[in-house]
Design a protein around this motif. Structure first.
Motif, mmCIF file in Angstrom:
data_model
loop_
_atom_site.group_PDB
_atom_site.id
_atom_site.type_symbol
_atom_site.label_atom_id
_atom_site.label_comp_id
_atom_site.label_asym_id
_atom_site.label_seq_id
_atom_site.Cartn_x
_atom_site.Cartn_y
_atom_site.Cartn_z
ATOM 1 N N LEU A 46 0.755 -1.071 0.118
ATOM 2 C CA LEU A 46 -0.081 -0.023 0.074
ATOM 3 C C LEU A 46 0.954 1.254 -0.027
ATOM 4 N N VAL A 47 1.992 1.232 0.725
ATOM 5 C CA VAL A 47 2.765 2.464 0.979
ATOM 6 C C VAL A 47 3.483 2.695 -0.093
ATOM 7 N N LEU A 48 3.933 1.446 -0.767
ATOM 8 C CA LEU A 48 4.872 1.505 -2.079
ATOM 9 C C LEU A 48 3.766 1.909 -3.299
ATOM 10 N N GLY A 49 2.730 1.404 -3.318
ATOM 11 C CA GLY A 49 1.607 2.122 -4.346
ATOM 12 C C GLY A 49 1.484 3.474 -4.346
ATOM 13 N N LEU A 50 1.226 4.038 -2.977
ATOM 14 C CA LEU A 50 0.843 5.395 -3.179
ATOM 15 C C LEU A 50 2.258 6.315 -3.185
ATOM 16 N N THR A 51 3.476 5.892 -3.145
ATOM 17 C CA THR A 51 4.644 6.636 -3.320
ATOM 18 C C THR A 51 5.483 6.309 -4.603
ATOM 19 N N VAL A 52 6.230 5.230 -4.404
ATOM 20 C CA VAL A 52 7.064 4.780 -5.514
ATOM 21 C C VAL A 52 6.369 4.587 -6.866
ATOM 22 N N PHE A 53 5.514 3.637 -6.921
ATOM 23 C CA PHE A 53 4.921 3.337 -8.039
ATOM 24 C C PHE A 53 3.945 4.281 -8.745
ATOM 25 N N LYS A 54 3.331 5.257 -8.059
ATOM 26 C CA LYS A 54 2.849 6.269 -8.584
ATOM 27 C C LYS A 54 3.667 7.223 -9.644
ATOM 28 N N LYS A 55 4.968 7.164 -9.092
ATOM 29 C CA LYS A 55 5.990 8.084 -9.611
ATOM 30 C C LYS A 55 6.498 7.472 -10.906
ATOM 31 N N VAL A 56 6.405 6.249 -11.281
ATOM 32 C CA VAL A 56 6.825 5.466 -12.283
ATOM 33 C C VAL A 56 5.955 5.588 -13.370
ATOM 34 N N THR A 57 4.626 5.508 -13.040
ATOM 35 C CA THR A 57 3.668 5.468 -14.237
ATOM 36 C C THR A 57 3.362 6.721 -14.795
#
Length: 57
Positions: A46-57
């Protein structure tokens, strides 16, 4: 993973009713470990989805 936790919880309940306290205790420990591991994995993703992976896409 949550399904396995519930399976071990049911095994623990049945073993407890039948008086097999050793098996019931072990099954409860396994169920608690799996449930906590699933919650930790959920929180990390959840934390990765809200922070890191949001910046990648």
């Amino acid at each position: 993973m949550i399904k396995l936790a519930f399976v071990f919880l049911i095994i623990a309940l049945i073993a407890g009713v039948l008086g097999l306290t050793g098996i019931a205790g072990a099954a409860v420990d396994i169920a608690m470990f799996l449930f906590i591991a699933a919650l930790v994995l959920f929180a990390v993703l959840l934390v990765l989805g809200l922070t890191v992976f949001k910046k990648v896409t």
